[in-house]
Design a protein around this motif. Structure first.
Motif, PDB file in Angstrom:
ATOM      1  N   GLY A  64       0.685  -1.440  -0.027  1.00 54.98           N
ATOM      2  CA  GLY A  64      -0.521   0.440  -0.104  1.00 54.98           C
ATOM      3  C   GLY A  64       0.638   1.182   0.186  1.00 54.98           C
ATOM      4  N   ALA A  65       0.779   1.917   0.875  1.00 58.31           N
ATOM      5  CA  ALA A  65       1.612   3.237   1.196  1.00 58.31           C
ATOM      6  C   ALA A  65       2.373   3.433   1.742  1.00 58.31           C
ATOM      7  N   ARG A  66       3.243   2.453   1.816  1.00 60.94           N
ATOM      8  CA  ARG A  66       4.324   2.335   2.408  1.00 60.94           C
ATOM      9  C   ARG A  66       5.007   1.743   1.767  1.00 60.94           C
ATOM     10  N   LEU A  67       4.810   1.371   0.429  1.00 57.28           N
ATOM     11  CA  LEU A  67       5.618   0.712  -0.630  1.00 57.28           C
ATOM     12  C   LEU A  67       6.415   1.162  -1.642  1.00 57.28           C
ATOM     13  N   VAL A  68       6.012   2.479  -1.547  1.00 56.13           N
ATOM     14  CA  VAL A  68       6.477   4.463  -2.318  1.00 56.13           C
ATOM     15  C   VAL A  68       8.021   4.583  -2.282  1.00 56.13           C
ATOM     16  N   PRO A  69       7.922   5.015  -0.214  1.00 55.31           N
ATOM     17  CA  PRO A  69       8.826   4.975   0.118  1.00 55.31           C
ATOM     18  C   PRO A  69       9.639   3.506   0.608  1.00 55.31           C
ATOM     19  N   THR A  70       9.260   2.724   0.557  1.00 56.59           N
ATOM     20  CA  THR A  70      10.111   1.729   0.474  1.00 56.59           C
ATOM     21  C   THR A  70      10.959   1.701  -0.417  1.00 56.59           C
ATOM     22  N   LEU A  71      10.531   1.714  -1.770  1.00 58.63           N
ATOM     23  CA  LEU A  71      11.220   1.318  -2.742  1.00 58.63           C
ATOM     24  C   LEU A  71      12.320   2.558  -2.982  1.00 58.63           C
ATOM     25  N   ALA A  72      12.112   3.923  -2.562  1.00 58.84           N
ATOM     26  CA  ALA A  72      13.062   5.008  -2.621  1.00 58.84           C
ATOM     27  C   ALA A  72      14.375   4.963  -1.927  1.00 58.84           C
ATOM     28  N   CYS A  73      13.944   4.037  -0.465  1.00 59.71           N
ATOM     29  CA  CYS A  73      15.480   3.563   0.504  1.00 59.71           C
ATOM     30  C   CYS A  73      16.163   3.061  -0.467  1.00 59.71           C
ATOM     31  N   ALA A  74      15.118   1.689  -0.913  1.00 62.55           N
ATOM     32  CA  ALA A  74      15.601   0.493  -1.762  1.00 62.55           C
ATOM     33  C   ALA A  74      17.263   1.029  -2.823  1.00 62.55           C
ATOM     34  N   VAL A  75      16.195   1.955  -3.926  1.00 59.43           N
ATOM     35  CA  VAL A  75      16.882   2.030  -4.439  1.00 59.43           C
ATOM     36  C   VAL A  75      18.431   3.678  -4.270  1.00 59.43           C
ATOM     37  N   GLY A  76      18.239   4.434  -3.193  1.00 59.40           N
ATOM     38  CA  GLY A  76      19.174   4.837  -2.264  1.00 59.40           C
ATOM     39  C   GLY A  76      20.387   3.943  -1.523  1.00 59.40           C
ATOM     40  N   GLY A  77      19.596   2.492  -1.215  1.00 55.60           N
ATOM     41  CA  GLY A  77      20.821   1.764  -0.757  1.00 55.60           C
ATOM     42  C   GLY A  77      21.865   1.416  -1.899  1.00 55.60           C
ATOM     43  N   VAL A  78      20.956   0.907  -3.281  1.00 57.14           N
ATOM     44  CA  VAL A  78      21.762   0.296  -5.178  1.00 57.14           C
ATOM     45  C   VAL A  78      22.531   1.622  -5.039  1.00 57.14           C
ATOM     46  N   CYS A  79      22.781   2.884  -5.052  1.00 56.58           N
ATOM     47  CA  CYS A  79      22.847   3.673  -5.284  1.00 56.58           C
ATOM     48  C   CYS A  79      24.715   4.017  -4.441  1.00 56.58           C
ATOM     49  N   ALA A  80      23.663   3.221  -3.433  1.00 58.72           N
ATOM     50  CA  ALA A  80      25.424   4.021  -2.430  1.00 58.72           C
ATOM     51  C   ALA A  80      25.756   2.098  -2.098  1.00 58.72           C
ATOM     52  N   ALA A  81      25.979   1.488  -3.097  1.00 61.67           N
ATOM     53  CA  ALA A  81      26.566   0.308  -3.129  1.00 61.67           C
ATOM     54  C   ALA A  81      27.731   0.750  -4.735  1.00 61.67           C
ATOM     55  N   GLY A  82      27.035   1.556  -5.616  1.00 63.90           N
ATOM     56  CA  GLY A  82      27.788   1.476  -6.780  1.00 63.90           C
ATOM     57  C   GLY A  82      29.082   3.217  -6.380  1.00 63.90           C
ATOM     58  N   VAL A  83      28.622   3.515  -5.214  1.00 64.77           N
ATOM     59  CA  VAL A  83      29.485   4.670  -4.483  1.00 64.77           C
ATOM     60  C   VAL A  83      31.503   3.853  -4.401  1.00 64.77           C
ATOM     61  N   TYR A  84      31.146   2.477  -4.051  1.00 65.41           N
ATOM     62  CA  TYR A  84      32.018   1.379  -3.762  1.00 65.41           C
ATOM     63  C   TYR A  84      33.207   1.098  -5.064  1.00 65.41           C
ATOM     64  N   PHE A  85      31.890   0.626  -6.181  1.00 66.52           N
ATOM     65  CA  PHE A  85      32.876   0.694  -7.163  1.00 66.52           C
ATOM     66  C   PHE A  85      32.808   1.878  -8.031  1.00 66.52           C
ATOM     67  N   SER A  86      32.947   3.338  -7.884  1.00 69.74           N
ATOM     68  CA  SER A  86      33.113   4.346  -8.349  1.00 69.74           C
ATOM     69  C   SER A  86      34.425   5.249  -7.883  1.00 69.74           C
ATOM     70  N   ARG A  87      34.974   4.703  -7.026  1.00 70.23           N
ATOM     71  CA  ARG A  87      35.917   5.291  -6.890  1.00 70.23           C
ATOM     72  C   ARG A  87      37.001   6.012  -7.304  1.00 70.23           C
ATOM     73  N   PRO A  88      37.802   5.218  -8.801  1.00 64.74           N
ATOM     74  CA  PRO A  88      38.457   6.162  -9.931  1.00 64.74           C
ATOM     75  C   PRO A  88      37.743   7.192  -9.921  1.00 64.74           C
ATOM     76  N   TYR A  89      35.848   6.890 -10.284  1.00 65.71           N
ATOM     77  CA  TYR A  89      35.726   8.182 -10.960  1.00 65.71           C
ATOM     78  C   TYR A  89      35.053   9.519  -9.771  1.00 65.71           C
ATOM     79  N   PRO A  90      35.854  10.282  -9.539  1.00 65.77           N
ATOM     80  CA  PRO A  90      35.681  11.378  -8.075  1.00 65.77           C
ATOM     81  C   PRO A  90      34.065  12.540  -8.684  1.00 65.77           C
ATOM     82  N   LYS A  91      33.998  12.314  -9.462  1.00 64.21           N
ATOM     83  CA  LYS A  91      32.166  13.000 -10.223  1.00 64.21           C
ATOM     84  C   LYS A  91      31.007  11.647 -10.047  1.00 64.21           C
ATOM     85  N   LEU A  92      31.237  10.683 -10.283  1.00 60.74           N
ATOM     86  CA  LEU A  92      30.321  10.120 -10.918  1.00 60.74           C
ATOM     87  C   LEU A  92      30.243   9.876  -9.221  1.00 60.74           C
ATOM     88  N   LEU A  93      31.174   9.438  -7.924  1.00 64.03           N
ATOM     89  CA  LEU A  93      31.501   9.308  -6.930  1.00 64.03           C
ATOM     90  C   LEU A  93      30.446  10.235  -5.778  1.00 64.03           C
TER      91      LEU A  93
END
Length: 119
Positions: A64-93
């Motif tokens: 229901g109403a909790r799904l959209v904010p929970t999905l936002a948190c999940a996508v934020g987690g995916v972006c956070a995982a990408g931080v570790y792989f983008s260390r050679p690219y400071p702007k992308l990081l």
């Protein structure tokens, strides 16, 4: 004689310049390490929130109403995982880190609003 001892203690101008360059390099290395540690800690927190959000979706707790904010948190987690792989690219990081923090905070705020209203 005193002048001679003072010159030996301070060194030649080239030695002083080399010492100043070594000092600047050491400070720059320390700052880079400190900034990386801070970014890594922020990314770890967002990643943890994202993992909890994915688990909440998988267990069926976010409907229901909790799904959209929970999905936002999940996508934020995916972006956070990408931080570790983008260390050679400071702007992308930086972009990924800002996206992770923004999405995680928006998701948490949305969850707080949904829970407060009792939906």
């Amino acid at each position: 004689m005193a002048d001679d001892n003072e010159r030996r203690r301070r060194g030649t101008p080239q030695e002083r310049e080399a010492a100043a360059a070594r000092y600047r390099e050491a400070i720059e290395r320390l700052q880079r390490t400190a900034y990386w540690n801070l970014r890594s800690t922020i990314a770890s927190v967002c990643l943890s929130i994202g993992i909890l959000a994915v688990l909440s979706i998988a267990w069926g707790d976010s409907t229901g109403a909790r799904l959209v904010p929970t999905l936002a948190c999940a996508v934020g987690g995916v972006c956070a995982a990408g931080v570790y792989f983008s260390r050679p690219y400071p702007k992308l990081l930086l972009v990924l880190l800002l996206a992770a923090v923004t999405l995680s905070l928006l998701g948490l705020a949305g969850l707080a609003i949904v829970v407060e209203t009792g939906s």
